[in-house]
Design an enzyme around this catalytic site. Structure first.
Site, short mmCIF file in Angstrom:
data_model
loop_
_atom_site.label_atom_id
_atom_site.label_comp_id
_atom_site.label_asym_id
_atom_site.label_seq_id
_atom_site.Cartn_x
_atom_site.Cartn_y
_atom_site.Cartn_z
N ASN A 188 22.53 45.93 24.75
CA ASN A 188 21.63 45.25 23.82
C ASN A 188 20.27 44.90 24.42
O ASN A 188 19.28 44.79 23.70
CB ASN A 188 22.34 43.96 23.33
CG ASN A 188 21.37 43.00 22.67
OD1 ASN A 188 21.03 43.16 21.51
ND2 ASN A 188 20.91 42.00 23.42
N TYR B 36 8.38 52.33 22.25
CA TYR B 36 9.61 51.72 21.75
C TYR B 36 10.46 52.73 20.95
O TYR B 36 11.66 52.88 21.18
CB TYR B 36 9.24 50.50 20.89
CG TYR B 36 10.40 49.68 20.41
CD1 TYR B 36 11.07 48.82 21.27
CD2 TYR B 36 10.82 49.76 19.08
CE1 TYR B 36 12.14 48.05 20.81
CE2 TYR B 36 11.88 48.99 18.61
CZ TYR B 36 12.54 48.13 19.49
OH TYR B 36 13.59 47.38 19.03
P1 NAP Z 1 15.32 39.10 22.41
O1 NAP Z 1 15.55 37.90 21.58
O2 NAP Z 1 14.04 39.23 23.18
O3 NAP Z 1 16.56 39.29 23.39
C1 NAP Z 1 16.60 40.29 24.36
C2 NAP Z 1 17.17 39.69 25.61
O4 NAP Z 1 17.21 40.73 26.61
C3 NAP Z 1 16.29 38.56 26.18
O5 NAP Z 1 17.10 37.47 26.54
C4 NAP Z 1 15.65 39.23 27.38
O6 NAP Z 1 15.32 38.31 28.42
C5 NAP Z 1 16.75 40.17 27.82
N1 NAP Z 1 16.23 41.20 28.70
C6 NAP Z 1 14.99 41.76 28.71
N2 NAP Z 1 14.87 42.64 29.70
C7 NAP Z 1 16.07 42.67 30.33
C8 NAP Z 1 16.56 43.37 31.44
N3 NAP Z 1 15.79 44.24 32.11
N4 NAP Z 1 17.84 43.17 31.83
C9 NAP Z 1 18.63 42.28 31.19
N5 NAP Z 1 18.20 41.55 30.13
C10 NAP Z 1 16.94 41.75 29.71
O7 NAP Z 1 15.42 40.42 21.51
P2 NAP Z 1 16.34 40.79 20.25
O8 NAP Z 1 15.46 40.84 19.06
O9 NAP Z 1 17.56 39.96 20.22
O10 NAP Z 1 16.68 42.29 20.62
C11 NAP Z 1 17.95 42.71 21.07
C12 NAP Z 1 18.04 44.22 20.92
O11 NAP Z 1 17.90 44.57 19.54
C13 NAP Z 1 16.92 44.97 21.67
O12 NAP Z 1 17.44 46.14 22.23
C14 NAP Z 1 15.93 45.31 20.56
O13 NAP Z 1 15.15 46.42 20.88
C15 NAP Z 1 16.89 45.53 19.40
N6 NAP Z 1 16.26 45.40 18.08
C16 NAP Z 1 15.72 44.21 17.68
C17 NAP Z 1 15.13 44.15 16.42
C18 NAP Z 1 14.53 42.88 15.91
O14 NAP Z 1 13.88 42.93 14.84
N7 NAP Z 1 14.70 41.74 16.54
C19 NAP Z 1 15.09 45.28 15.60
C20 NAP Z 1 15.63 46.45 16.07
C21 NAP Z 1 16.23 46.52 17.30
P3 NAP Z 1 13.83 37.69 28.40
O15 NAP Z 1 13.76 36.79 27.22
O16 NAP Z 1 13.73 36.97 29.70
O17 NAP Z 1 12.89 38.87 28.29
#
Ligand code: NAP
Length: 251
Positions: free
Chosen positions: A89, A153
């Site tokens: 994730n 991305y």
């Molecule tokens: P988020 O709230 O930013 O959560 C992502 C988490 O991953 C954060 O805690 C981040 O830590 C951590 N992280 C970043 N780099 C990392 C690394 N190198 N190793 C381990 N952990 C790491 O994002 P989210 O929206 O929940 O996204 C989760 C997934 O869903 C991602 O893959 C994203 O691309 C995908 N996604 C999200 C959306 C959306 O609309 N939110 C839509 C499509 C896909 P930090 O906070 O310290 O950076």
């Protein structure tokens, strides 16, 4: 849905979608490894899970660094004796139009989103092959179909889809399934980093006119994680309020 006593590693589960997936797998009876690059966030989520009466450990690791990934899986194996479920994730976004996209923004997004998924899948598969059981669930994005301003991305998430399909074929004989979720806009901290104009453009292309919740994605992850989904592999499910249909029509 049977995931009771399964051991699940959820990367980037210190916030957002990963946090909700880790908590819902724990609620369903899995023992959870809460991974994040941010140790404070991972510790907070682990403490929440334990406080709610379930089992979890926190492991700080950067998924784009092979040695940290390998150490994380060793820690999981030592703590719980096996690794059954991996949710890839962890992800970041650094959106810019092509002409403004720097090499550093390209490299960092590919490193976390795509290389991180490869490294964690490889490390997890080493344990899963021995067990002849595994569930790998990759979080891609609807953006893999393409979106302006998201070259790095979208390319990373398209790579995740290709990786999903290829690993599904390679690992099928070990009874390891590999599937993918492609979320649309979900209300998380990452979404709130997007510029206002980008949000307005995204909302215009939203058939349901609403933003999804992390719980919508966790529901998909539970489906792929369950014993009962043993005949489902190499698949991508869009959880995006219909936006994937719109994009395909408009291409
Ligand atoms: P988020 O709230 O930013 O959560 C992502 C988490 O991953 C954060 O805690 C981040 O830590 C951590 N992280 C970043 N780099 C990392 C690394 N190198 N190793 C381990 N952990 C790491 O994002 P989210 O929206 O929940 O996204 C989760 C997934 O869903 C991602 O893959 C994203 O691309 C995908 N996604 C999200 C959306 C959306 O609309 N939110 C839509 C499509 C896909 P930090 O906070 O310290 O950076």
């Amino acid at each position: 849905m049977s995931i009771r006593n399964r051991v699940a590693v959820v990367t980037g589960s210190g916030s957002g979608i990963g946090e909700v997936i880790a908590k819902s797998l724990a609620r369903e009876g899995a023992r959870v490894v809460v991974n994040d690059v941010n140790s404070e966030q991972a510790g907070r989520v682990q403490a929440d899970i334990v406080k709610a009466g379930y089992e979890a450990i926190a492991v700080t690791a950067d998924v784009s660094k092979q040695s940290q990934v390998q150490d994380m899986f060793k820690t999981a194996q030592t703590a719980f004796g096996r690794v059954d479920i991996l949710v890839n994730n962890a992800g970041i976004a650094k959106d810019r139009g092509l002409m403004k996209l720097s090499e550093a923004d390209w490299d960092s997004v590919i490193a976390v989103n795509l290389k991180g998924t490869f490294l964690c899948s490889q490390a997890a598969a080493a344990y899963m092959r021995e067990q002849k059981y595994g569930r790998i669930i990759n979080i891609s994005s609807r953006a893999w179909l393409g979106w302006p301003g998201q070259a790095n991305y979208a390319a990373s998430k398209g790579g995740v889809v290709s990786l999903t399909r290829t690993l599904a074929l390679e690992l099928a004989k070990y009874e390891i399934t590999v599937n993918c979720i492609a979320p649309g806009i979900i209300d998380t901290p990452l979404f709130h980093t997007l510029p206002e104009e980008a949000v307005a453009n995204l909302m215009r292309a939203q058939p349901m006119g609403t933003i999804g919740k992390a719980a919508d994605i966790a529901y998909g992850a539970e489906f792929f994680a369950a014993d009962e989904s043993n005949y489902v592999t190499g698949q991508v499910i869009f959880i995006c309020g219909g936006k994937s249909v719109l994009s395909s029509l408009s291409v």
